[in-house]
Design an enzyme around this catalytic site. Structure first.
Site, PDB file in Angstrom:
ATOM      1  CE1 TYR A  96       2.784   8.321  -1.495  1.00  0.00           C
ATOM      2  CE2 TYR A  96       0.662   8.828  -0.488  1.00  0.00           C
ATOM      3  CZ  TYR A  96       1.945   8.319  -0.394  1.00  0.00           C
ATOM      4  OH  TYR A  96       2.399   7.822   0.804  1.00  0.00           O
TER       5      TYR A  96
ATOM      6  CB  VAL B  16       0.260   6.292   3.149  1.00  0.00           C
ATOM      7  CG1 VAL B  16      -1.181   6.440   2.737  1.00  0.00           C
ATOM      8  CG2 VAL B  16       0.516   7.035   4.442  1.00  0.00           C
ATOM      9  CG  ASP B  17       0.719   2.013   8.712  1.00  0.00           C
ATOM     10  OD1 ASP B  17      -0.394   2.345   9.163  1.00  0.00           O
ATOM     11  OD2 ASP B  17       1.493   1.228   9.309  1.00  0.00           O
ATOM     12  CG  ASP B  18      -3.327   8.314   8.184  1.00  0.00           C
ATOM     13  OD1 ASP B  18      -2.638   8.795   9.097  1.00  0.00           O
ATOM     14  OD2 ASP B  18      -4.392   8.839   7.806  1.00  0.00           O
TER      15      ASP B  18
ATOM     16  CD1 TRP C 262      -2.677  15.424   1.553  1.00  0.00           C
ATOM     17  CD2 TRP C 262      -3.551  14.046   3.069  1.00  0.00           C
ATOM     18  NE1 TRP C 262      -3.535  14.560   0.895  1.00  0.00           N
ATOM     19  CE2 TRP C 262      -4.079  13.703   1.807  1.00  0.00           C
ATOM     20  CE3 TRP C 262      -3.941  13.297   4.189  1.00  0.00           C
ATOM     21  CZ2 TRP C 262      -4.998  12.660   1.636  1.00  0.00           C
ATOM     22  CZ3 TRP C 262      -4.854  12.269   4.015  1.00  0.00           C
ATOM     23  CH2 TRP C 262      -5.364  11.971   2.743  1.00  0.00           C
TER      24      TRP C 262
ATOM     25  CD1 TRP D 177      -2.072   7.771  -6.754  1.00  0.00           C
ATOM     26  CD2 TRP D 177       0.061   7.215  -7.111  1.00  0.00           C
ATOM     27  NE1 TRP D 177      -1.580   7.248  -5.585  1.00  0.00           N
ATOM     28  CE2 TRP D 177      -0.282   6.887  -5.776  1.00  0.00           C
ATOM     29  CE3 TRP D 177       1.361   6.955  -7.546  1.00  0.00           C
ATOM     30  CZ2 TRP D 177       0.632   6.328  -4.876  1.00  0.00           C
ATOM     31  CZ3 TRP D 177       2.256   6.393  -6.650  1.00  0.00           C
ATOM     32  CH2 TRP D 177       1.895   6.087  -5.344  1.00  0.00           C
TER      33      TRP D 177
ATOM     34  CG  ASP E  69      -2.227   0.775   0.945  1.00  0.00           C
ATOM     35  OD1 ASP E  69      -2.348   1.407  -0.129  1.00  0.00           O
ATOM     36  OD2 ASP E  69      -3.116   0.755   1.810  1.00  0.00           O
TER      37      ASP E  69
ATOM     38  NE  ARG F  63       0.490   0.050  11.682  1.00  0.00           N
ATOM     39  CZ  ARG F  63       1.614   0.034  12.375  1.00  0.00           C
ATOM     40  NH1 ARG F  63       1.649  -0.564  13.546  1.00  0.00           N
ATOM     41  NH2 ARG F  63       2.694   0.615  11.909  1.00  0.00           N
TER      42      ARG F  63
ATOM     43  CB  THR G 173      -6.443   0.425   5.043  1.00  0.00           C
ATOM     44  OG1 THR G 173      -7.248   1.599   5.101  1.00  0.00           O
ATOM     45  CG2 THR G 173      -6.629  -0.260   3.707  1.00  0.00           C
TER      46      THR G 173
HETATM   47  P1  5GP Z   1      -5.334   4.165   7.030  1.00  0.00           P
HETATM   48  O1  5GP Z   1      -5.827   5.279   7.916  1.00  0.00           O
HETATM   49  O2  5GP Z   1      -6.302   3.024   7.021  1.00  0.00           O
HETATM   50  O3  5GP Z   1      -3.920   3.738   7.392  1.00  0.00           O
HETATM   51  O4  5GP Z   1      -5.265   4.750   5.563  1.00  0.00           O
HETATM   52  C1  5GP Z   1      -6.421   4.792   4.771  1.00  0.00           C
HETATM   53  C2  5GP Z   1      -6.185   5.405   3.447  1.00  0.00           C
HETATM   54  O5  5GP Z   1      -6.230   6.805   3.600  1.00  0.00           O
HETATM   55  C3  5GP Z   1      -4.868   5.141   2.752  1.00  0.00           C
HETATM   56  O6  5GP Z   1      -4.820   3.922   2.051  1.00  0.00           O
HETATM   57  C4  5GP Z   1      -4.818   6.317   1.794  1.00  0.00           C
HETATM   58  O7  5GP Z   1      -5.570   6.043   0.643  1.00  0.00           O
HETATM   59  C5  5GP Z   1      -5.489   7.408   2.602  1.00  0.00           C
HETATM   60  N1  5GP Z   1      -4.472   8.284   3.203  1.00  0.00           N
HETATM   61  C6  5GP Z   1      -4.121   8.344   4.495  1.00  0.00           C
HETATM   62  N2  5GP Z   1      -3.156   9.278   4.668  1.00  0.00           N
HETATM   63  C7  5GP Z   1      -2.903   9.790   3.446  1.00  0.00           C
HETATM   64  C8  5GP Z   1      -1.992  10.796   2.961  1.00  0.00           C
HETATM   65  O8  5GP Z   1      -1.208  11.407   3.684  1.00  0.00           O
HETATM   66  N3  5GP Z   1      -2.042  11.066   1.635  1.00  0.00           N
HETATM   67  C9  5GP Z   1      -2.887  10.424   0.784  1.00  0.00           C
HETATM   68  N4  5GP Z   1      -2.841  10.771  -0.496  1.00  0.00           N
HETATM   69  N5  5GP Z   1      -3.744   9.470   1.203  1.00  0.00           N
HETATM   70  C10 5GP Z   1      -3.744   9.155   2.504  1.00  0.00           C
END
Ligand code: 5GP
Length: 217
Positions: free
Chosen positions: A192, A119-121, A189, A194, A117, A123, A125
């Site tokens: 990317y 990014v791990d924000d 934030w 794309w 993936d 976590r 997902t």
């Molecule tokens: P999670 O919070 O589950 O780790 O991340 C969920 C989704 O939020 C990521 O797969 C991504 O698509 C989106 N996301 C989270 N942080 C960012 C970021 O800093 N930039 C972008 N472009 N997407 C993000």
């Protein structure tokens, strides 16, 4: 306002290139599962760097997961009265493994599978992806009776945000170094390439950040 950081296609390419030898040394994946849409481009680039002479390309499967905020059931008449901690997050599958090309799920039993993936924000997902994939593969393994080894999953992300996580990953995954983030950054934030509407402007913003020493590379 949340600080933005711009990442270019070249940055993504080089992060994958840098990570590939580590992944090859520690894991040698037999299948890549890209979480869409952010995992697609890194997965494709990584595959070229993971290719070993004389061996076929590692197949890539795509899964689609979408994360949305679930508002709590509340008596609050004003949305601003809702306590953020009460807001839940829910992941839904928009796409899952393509068994027409994989054959049956049993073909994944005992394999080494790399989940990719961008990014791990929080976590959330990744937790969902690992749990659901482990569940599906373990079900198939049970049906095969005793014998086959457990499937091993590992994770590669371009960026891990250093922040408290809502999701958790299996302890053995962390202990056995089956989690690799090319870069660990603050709670910024990440833009990317794309997602860019104007890629020249995006690259220019990335270049300026780099000049000012604010990039992630
Ligand atoms: P999670 O919070 O589950 O780790 O991340 C969920 C989704 O939020 C990521 O797969 C991504 O698509 C989106 N996301 C989270 N942080 C960012 C970021 O800093 N930039 C972008 N472009 N997407 C993000």
């Amino acid at each position: 306002m949340v600080e933005k950081v711009y990442v270019t296609y070249n940055d993504v390419h080089k992060l994958c290139q840098e990570a590939a030898p580590k992944i090859l040394e520690s894991f040698q994946p037999q299948l890549i599962i890209a979480i869409g849409g952010g995992g697609y481009v890194p997965a494709r680039i990584l595959r070229s760097f993971l290719k070993q002479p004389g061996s076929p390309n590692i197949p890539i499967q795509a899964i689609g997961l979408s994360l949305y905020e679930q508002l709590p059931v509340t008596n609050a008449s004003n949305v601003n009265d809702v306590v953020p901690d009460q807001i839940g997050t829910k992941v839904t599958r928009t796409q899952w493994l393509d068994l027409s090309s994989l054959g049956e799920m049993q073909n994944l039993v005992g394999k080494r599978i790399l989940i990719v993936d961008e990014v791990d924000d929080t976590r959330t997902t990744l937790e969902y992806a690992v749990k659901e994939l482990e569940k599906d593969v373990e079900e198939a393994r049970q049906k095969m009776g005793a014998g086959p080894e457990k499937t091993k999953f590992s994770i590669f992300v371009l960026h891990n945000k250093d922040k408290p996580k809502k999701g958790t990953l299996p302890a053995d995954m962390i202990d056995e170094s089956r989690y690799l983030a090319a870069r660990t950054i603050g709670d910024l934030w990440i833009c990317y390439p794309w997602e860019a509407i104007d890629i020249d402007e995006h690259d220019e913003l990335a270049r300026k950040q780099r000049t000012n020493g604010n990039g992630t590379a």
